[in-house]
Motif scaffolding. Structure first.
Motif, PDB file in Angstrom:
ATOM      1  N   ASP A 155       0.837  -1.213   0.000  1.00  0.00           N
ATOM      2  CA  ASP A 155       0.000   0.000   0.000  1.00  0.00           C
ATOM      3  C   ASP A 155       0.868   1.257   0.000  1.00  0.00           C
ATOM      4  O   ASP A 155       0.567   2.224  -0.712  1.00  0.00           O
ATOM      5  CB  ASP A 155      -0.914   0.006   1.223  1.00  0.00           C
ATOM      6  N   HIS A 156       1.937   1.231   0.787  1.00  0.00           N
ATOM      7  CA  HIS A 156       2.818   2.400   0.828  1.00  0.00           C
ATOM      8  C   HIS A 156       3.536   2.590  -0.500  1.00  0.00           C
ATOM      9  O   HIS A 156       3.689   3.719  -0.978  1.00  0.00           O
ATOM     10  CB  HIS A 156       3.837   2.250   1.963  1.00  0.00           C
ATOM     11  N   MET A 157       3.956   1.490  -1.107  1.00  0.00           N
ATOM     12  CA  MET A 157       4.626   1.573  -2.395  1.00  0.00           C
ATOM     13  C   MET A 157       3.697   2.141  -3.459  1.00  0.00           C
ATOM     14  O   MET A 157       4.095   3.006  -4.256  1.00  0.00           O
ATOM     15  CB  MET A 157       5.129   0.185  -2.824  1.00  0.00           C
ATOM     16  N   CYS A 158       2.453   1.696  -3.479  1.00  0.00           N
ATOM     17  CA  CYS A 158       1.479   2.210  -4.452  1.00  0.00           C
ATOM     18  C   CYS A 158       1.198   3.692  -4.211  1.00  0.00           C
ATOM     19  O   CYS A 158       1.036   4.461  -5.170  1.00  0.00           O
ATOM     20  CB  CYS A 158       0.180   1.410  -4.374  1.00  0.00           C
ATOM     21  N   TYR A 159       1.154   4.085  -2.944  1.00  0.00           N
ATOM     22  CA  TYR A 159       0.959   5.504  -2.622  1.00  0.00           C
ATOM     23  C   TYR A 159       2.119   6.339  -3.144  1.00  0.00           C
ATOM     24  O   TYR A 159       1.925   7.402  -3.746  1.00  0.00           O
ATOM     25  CB  TYR A 159       0.828   5.655  -1.109  1.00  0.00           C
ATOM     26  N   LEU A 160       3.348   5.844  -2.942  1.00  0.00           N
ATOM     27  CA  LEU A 160       4.532   6.558  -3.424  1.00  0.00           C
ATOM     28  C   LEU A 160       4.536   6.649  -4.945  1.00  0.00           C
ATOM     29  O   LEU A 160       4.887   7.693  -5.514  1.00  0.00           O
ATOM     30  CB  LEU A 160       5.802   5.858  -2.932  1.00  0.00           C
ATOM     31  N   GLU A 161       4.139   5.576  -5.602  1.00  0.00           N
ATOM     32  CA  GLU A 161       4.096   5.589  -7.063  1.00  0.00           C
ATOM     33  C   GLU A 161       3.099   6.630  -7.581  1.00  0.00           C
ATOM     34  O   GLU A 161       3.361   7.313  -8.575  1.00  0.00           O
ATOM     35  CB  GLU A 161       3.733   4.198  -7.581  1.00  0.00           C
ATOM     36  N   LYS A 162       1.976   6.748  -6.896  1.00  0.00           N
ATOM     37  CA  LYS A 162       0.985   7.747  -7.293  1.00  0.00           C
ATOM     38  C   LYS A 162       1.534   9.156  -7.122  1.00  0.00           C
ATOM     39  O   LYS A 162       1.356  10.025  -7.993  1.00  0.00           O
ATOM     40  CB  LYS A 162      -0.288   7.571  -6.460  1.00  0.00           C
ATOM     41  N   LYS A 163       2.215   9.400  -6.004  1.00  0.00           N
ATOM     42  CA  LYS A 163       2.784  10.725  -5.757  1.00  0.00           C
ATOM     43  C   LYS A 163       3.906  11.043  -6.743  1.00  0.00           C
ATOM     44  O   LYS A 163       4.070  12.196  -7.162  1.00  0.00           O
ATOM     45  CB  LYS A 163       3.302  10.812  -4.317  1.00  0.00           C
ATOM     46  N   ILE A 164       4.678  10.030  -7.110  1.00  0.00           N
ATOM     47  CA  ILE A 164       5.742  10.242  -8.095  1.00  0.00           C
ATOM     48  C   ILE A 164       5.143  10.637  -9.440  1.00  0.00           C
ATOM     49  O   ILE A 164       5.667  11.516 -10.138  1.00  0.00           O
ATOM     50  CB  ILE A 164       6.614   8.977  -8.224  1.00  0.00           C
ATOM     51  N   GLU A 165       4.048   9.992  -9.813  1.00  0.00           N
ATOM     52  CA  GLU A 165       3.365  10.351 -11.061  1.00  0.00           C
ATOM     53  C   GLU A 165       2.869  11.801 -11.019  1.00  0.00           C
ATOM     54  O   GLU A 165       2.982  12.532 -12.013  1.00  0.00           O
ATOM     55  CB  GLU A 165       2.191   9.404 -11.299  1.00  0.00           C
ATOM     56  N   GLU A 166       2.321  12.213  -9.881  1.00  0.00           N
ATOM     57  CA  GLU A 166       1.850  13.596  -9.750  1.00  0.00           C
ATOM     58  C   GLU A 166       3.018  14.575  -9.850  1.00  0.00           C
ATOM     59  O   GLU A 166       2.906  15.640 -10.475  1.00  0.00           O
ATOM     60  CB  GLU A 166       1.135  13.776  -8.414  1.00  0.00           C
TER      61      GLU A 166
END
Length: 235
Positions: A155-166
């Motif tokens: 879950d944390h990794m997916c959250y980080l990936e989303k923020k990196i995309e933003e």
């Protein structure tokens, strides 16, 4: 402070090493008087301060680097848990965070019992490893504790990936005025668009602010070390 005053007055950012006062007891008032005297005598050389949009870009690229580092840490933790559960997924998939690996990991985290028939649906057709090899690799000892830990890290990794995309979108928007420079940098072997964005964020696009290539290299932090002892230079 410079963000507030730069639109109203000319700001000079001095190098503290160049304007260092005489060692000893001093106060902020005396320090200010010393700086004012140096400025009147023209002895303060202004240090390069990037424009506001470049500073904003620098904040974003540096934060992106930090988030990518955090994402890598989470991926390494997932690797560790899989090894602890005797799941040898890395031995059959070159990247367990690719399409096939993600599907298998998500099914594992959800507590699904993955059968050979289900693997045909989870594994991408382009995967080189055989279904039998993958089935053997995931036949480990996955406990509830492992699934819980995988879920936290996932879950944390997916959250980080989303923020990196933003962040990538914001960086791309700020780079709009510098498309030509990005293309030129991207043409250098070994430099991609992400690296080009970092170059522009750290050094700007106006090279006239640097006296020489040596000053530019010093600003970029790529000067070779010069360690000398007893007349001998140590590399």
């Amino acid at each position: 402070m410079e963000n507030i005053l730069e639109d109203t007055i000319e700001l000079i950012l001095a190098n503290a090493r160049h304007v260092k006062n005489v060692p000893g007891r001093k106060t902020d008032v005396k320090d200010a008087e010393w700086l004012a005297q140096l400025l009147r005598c023209g002895l303060i050389e202004s240090t390069f301060v990037p424009p506001e949009d470049i500073r904003d870009l620098r904040d974003l690229t540096r934060y992106r680097k930090k988030l990518i580092h955090n994402r890598t840490s989470e991926r390494n933790r997932i690797h560790k848990i899989l090894q602890d559960a005797n799941i040898k997924l890395t031995s059959v998939l070159s990247n367990i965070f690719g399409v096939s690996g993600r599907r298998i990991l998500e099914a594992t985290i959800n507590g699904e019992k993955i059968e050979t028939k289900q693997l045909h649906e989870l594994v991408d057709k382009r995967t080189k490893a055989s279904i039998a090899d993958i089935a053997s690799a995931i036949n480990g000892r996955m406990r509830r504790h492992h699934r819980d830990m995988l879920s936290y890290h996932w879950d944390h990794m997916c959250y980080l990936e989303k923020k990196i995309e933003e962040l990538e979108e914001q960086i791309d928007n700020l780079l709009s005025p510098y498309r030509k420079q990005v293309e030129l940098l991207d043409g250098i072997p070994g430099v991609n668009k992400a690296a080009a964005a970092t170059f522009i964020a750290e050094m700007g696009v106006d090279m006239s602010v640097f006296k020489s290539s040596k000053h530019l290299a010093s600003w970029a932090g790529v000067c070779p070390g010069n360690h000398e002892s007893a007349g001998k230079k140590n590399k």
